[in-house]
Every structure is written in C-alpha cells, then in structure tokens.
Scaffold this motif. Sequence first.
Motif, short mmCIF file in Angstrom:
data_model
loop_
_atom_site.label_atom_id
_atom_site.label_comp_id
_atom_site.label_asym_id
_atom_site.label_seq_id
_atom_site.Cartn_x
_atom_site.Cartn_y
_atom_site.Cartn_z
N UNK A 14 0.93 -1.11 -0.08
CA UNK A 14 -0.51 0.32 0.12
C UNK A 14 1.50 0.87 -0.31
N UNK A 15 0.29 2.04 -0.01
CA UNK A 15 0.90 3.67 -0.48
C UNK A 15 0.02 4.88 -0.15
N UNK A 16 0.61 5.64 0.26
CA UNK A 16 -0.05 6.70 1.10
C UNK A 16 0.23 8.39 0.92
N UNK A 17 0.01 9.36 0.64
CA UNK A 17 0.28 10.41 0.29
C UNK A 17 -0.09 11.51 1.36
N UNK A 18 0.75 12.25 1.90
CA UNK A 18 0.12 12.56 3.42
C UNK A 18 0.18 13.98 3.29
N UNK A 19 -0.66 14.67 1.99
CA UNK A 19 -1.37 16.01 2.14
C UNK A 19 -0.57 16.09 1.36
N UNK A 20 -1.06 17.88 1.69
CA UNK A 20 -0.80 18.81 -0.16
C UNK A 20 0.10 17.55 -1.44
N UNK A 21 -1.35 17.65 -1.47
CA UNK A 21 -1.60 16.56 -2.57
C UNK A 21 -1.15 17.36 -4.18
N UNK A 22 -1.98 18.59 -4.43
CA UNK A 22 -1.83 19.78 -5.18
C UNK A 22 -1.45 20.80 -4.64
N UNK A 23 -1.26 22.06 -5.06
CA UNK A 23 -0.62 23.48 -4.30
C UNK A 23 -1.86 24.36 -4.82
N UNK A 24 -2.64 24.27 -4.69
CA UNK A 24 -4.73 24.74 -3.99
C UNK A 24 -5.24 24.72 -5.61
N UNK A 25 -4.53 24.73 -6.78
CA UNK A 25 -5.75 24.13 -8.01
C UNK A 25 -6.30 22.47 -7.32
N UNK A 26 -7.46 22.14 -7.18
CA UNK A 26 -7.79 21.31 -6.81
C UNK A 26 -8.48 20.66 -7.96
#
Length: 532
Positions: A175-187
């Motif tokens: 498994x994997x994870x991204x711990x936030x701020x996937x993008x920089x405000x442009x959702x």
Amino acid sequence: MTRTAAWLACLLLMTSPAWAAETTVTGKVYQERDGKPGRGPTDPGLAGVQVSNGETIVRTAADGSYSLPVREGQTVFVIKPDEYRFPAAANGLPSYWRHYAPQGSPTLKYDGIRATGGGTRNWDFALEPAKGTDAARNGFEMLVFSDSQTASRQDIGYYQRAIVEPIIGKHPARLGTTLGDIVNDDLSLYPDINKVTAQLQVPWFHVPGNHDLDMDAGNDAHSLDSWRAVYGPDTYAVEEGGASFVFLDDVVYDPKAKPSYVGGLRADQFTFLANYLKGLQRDRLIVLGMHIPLFDAAPGRETFRHADRTRLFALLKEFPNVLVLSGHSHTQQHYYHGAAEGWQGSKPLHEYNVGAACGAFWSGVKDSNGIPDATMSDGTPNGYAVLSVKPGGDYGLRYYVARAPDDYQIALHAPKVLRQGAYPAWGVYANVFMGQADSLVEYRVDDGAWQPMKRVEQPDPRLLQENVADDTAERLRGFDRSPEATPSPHLWRGALPTNLPVGEHRVEVRAVQGDGPTATASTSYRLQTAKP
C-alpha cells in the motif's frame, strides 16, 4: 410544552426535509468473485468486517449485512481487514466509501460533493482476497509520499518523471500514502495527479493538507468537500499485515483567522479513534498518517493545538507500538515526544516528519532532463520514504532520493583545496538524510582511523552555495530559486587535517543506521603549498 410550542414543533417536522435528521443505511460487505460490478449471486457476504460513518463503527453479521446510522455530510466506509484488498475504482484509487449528502455541497469554486439523493438501502461494498497474506504477516513495505504539491500540469510532469516513473514495477509495496498537499491549491488537478500515482499499481490512500482546502468555504465543515468528493473520508483506518493505519485530517480551517488554518482534530475524529482503538490488541503496530506535525514548528508557536495533542496522546498511551508519519514542513526529521509534550506512554513516541516529494516546491536549477533540483531548506533532496512493517509491532524507515541510487543516503561538502600546514579550521560536512541526534557518524582520511564527527545544527553548505549562486546571478537560474538554507537537524562536521603530504586525499564517511545498512559516502580534497 405549550400549545404554541407543540404547533411549531409539528410544523418544523412537516417542513424539514427528510435528510435533515439522522437516518439509517443498510447494505452488505461481500467478497467479489464474479468479476462484475455489484454484488452477484456468487459473491458471498463477509462476516465481522468493520463499517463506519466516521464516528460509529459496526461489524457485519454472518451474511455480511450491516446497519449504520448516518447524518447529512457523513461518509460511510469499510475498514479493510488484513487479509483483503479493495477493488480499484475507475480512477485507480481504492473503492471503499460512499457519501451521504442528499443536499450536496454549498457553492464552491471547485466541484465539492454533488447531491447524492436520499437512498439508504443496498449500500454494498466489495472486498477481494489479498495475495501473499501469509507473507505480509512476516513483514511488508509501504510507500510514503508527502507534499507532491503540484501547482500545474508541468509540476505533475515533474512528479511523474522524478518520483513515480523510477519505481514503477520495481517496488513490492502492499500500500501507499500521500500525506497531504497533493496539489498546490488548484484542486482541478486531482484527476491528473491520480492518473500518475495509479501507474504504481499500489493501493493508495490519501490525507488532506492545507493546500487541499476549499479556500472559499465558509467554515471547516465544508473546507474539504472538493477533496472528499475525490478521495472519500478524511479520517479512516486500513489494516494490513498485522498493523493498523489510521489516516487523519489534522488541518482545522478558520477563514477568519490568520493564518486560516492550524493543526488539530475535531470531536468526531476523537470519537472514531476511540471506538476503533477499543477493538485492537495492545501490542499491534498503529501508524498515524497526517499532514501537520504534532510537534511545534518553532518554539513558542502552537502549530498543532496542544489540547488536541494531549487528548490524542491519552487515547494512545496504552499502546506501546505507535508511529506517527507527518509532512507539511518541506524538511525532514525524527522527533520523539515525551513528557514535555504530554506523552505518557511506556517509551517515547516516534514521529517521522517525511521529506517532500516536491522538495522545495519544485524549485531550483533544472538539470539536463529539465527537472528542478528541489533540494529542501535543510539540505535534504526531494524524494519519498519506505516504511517496513515487521512482526511483533516493529518497523523500519528509509528515505529514497528522487532519481538517485538507493544507497545515496549522505550528501557531502568539503573544500577542494587547502594549504598544507594551515590551521585545520575547515571541515567536511555530512548531511545524513535519516540521521538522528544519537546517530553514529564517523569519517576517516586516507584509510586512517575512523573518527567521530560532531553533529552541528547549522545550514548545509551545499545549499548555501546555491543561495550565493542565486544571489550573484545576473538572471534567474530557474523558475524559482532554491530555498534559503535553514539549520539542519541531521548535519555532521569533521575537521580536515592539513599536516599530510601535498596532493589528493580521500575522505570517507559512514553513518550507522539503526534499522538498516551502514550508509557511506566519499569525497576528496587537495593540499597545496603556498608562498607568503
């Protein structure tokens, strides 16, 4: 109650929409066997699987059925058991949740959550048997990304080429994870970056960050509507190989405050966590994944609400095997919480603040492939981490630099030339990316005796060099210049001898990693004679 009050209460009941009150959803958790969408006649129900609305947790009956209270805005999700995996949704992400949002989101710049209708029956969820379950009990690995923080499709290209492509098909992570701020405000970039991450073909779980917020939301309750529309619950749990992973939204949004967010947790999150922990064995490894670190970013500055931290620590104190993974800082360090932070467990609580995938926001000079250097302010190159889960609640951590050999764990800086016989006031600096305060870091010159290096909290000279180059350049060297160097918590220094013969001298550095192989690096310097 007076007649007037009774009449008003009756009128309220008649005029309030059905979704305003708590209702009940029902469905089944089943094993997917026929390979077709939805539960078929050959797909058996699964007993004992946990299902939650973000607060309450119920377990499925013998036939896989469950009944769960739900309110407007809640998300129903399955807590994956060890021996199963979630099927992938159309976007490649795990399919395990469903919103109850008859009203949908208020008007927002980005889509938010669309109205779902009020249906509450047949909320079925599929699970598939996981391959290699027995092997996973003996240990497995998890990919840990933080702060991909892409502001454009060009940044997503950097993310793909620097982080994802080098490890496609080369990593056995379960498994994997991204711990936030996937993008920089442009959702609006979520579909594009998800398409890249899905190339890893690893079940991927996300945590929201402060740059994932709907900044036009009127309150915290709707500040993640656009994020949740894509990724589902903001607080949930996943079980794998004898470990429990609890992913938490710890960004509390207040549009009237400055800054508009602070680290913390909501009451419903504490309720969920308390209910979930009640069912766990005390010696199980618990990994908390969040964006904002639990420690304060600077002395005297409460970047995570201390009252919330105390309450969280109280829930966890009876569990001896707890690890916290956080991001947000765009630097890297290990932090051990103790009595000063209110931790009362049997041993210090380890928090690993993971280096950012985007490094210093995709800044710095581009290389020959057009990818920015992105070294962070503490001298850590951009990259990602791997968590190795081991039997008995143990674990290991390792950091991997983007597009570099796996054994690149130390960055060195030393002068190229010194005067023979000069006072030995110049040194070799070793930035040990996973170094901790008690790490043993040693060096030697020309196969001499190994000597200890001294840990120094100061800026990495490698990055200072980039700062000077940016300062003195007549034109921009990159789209954004490298960050201003800050004191690094994992930097060591050793004095270079000048009483050796004229010529080239080899410097070797080694750092003993507590849970991995000894890291090594080498460089050289020359001694010259000089006339007065």
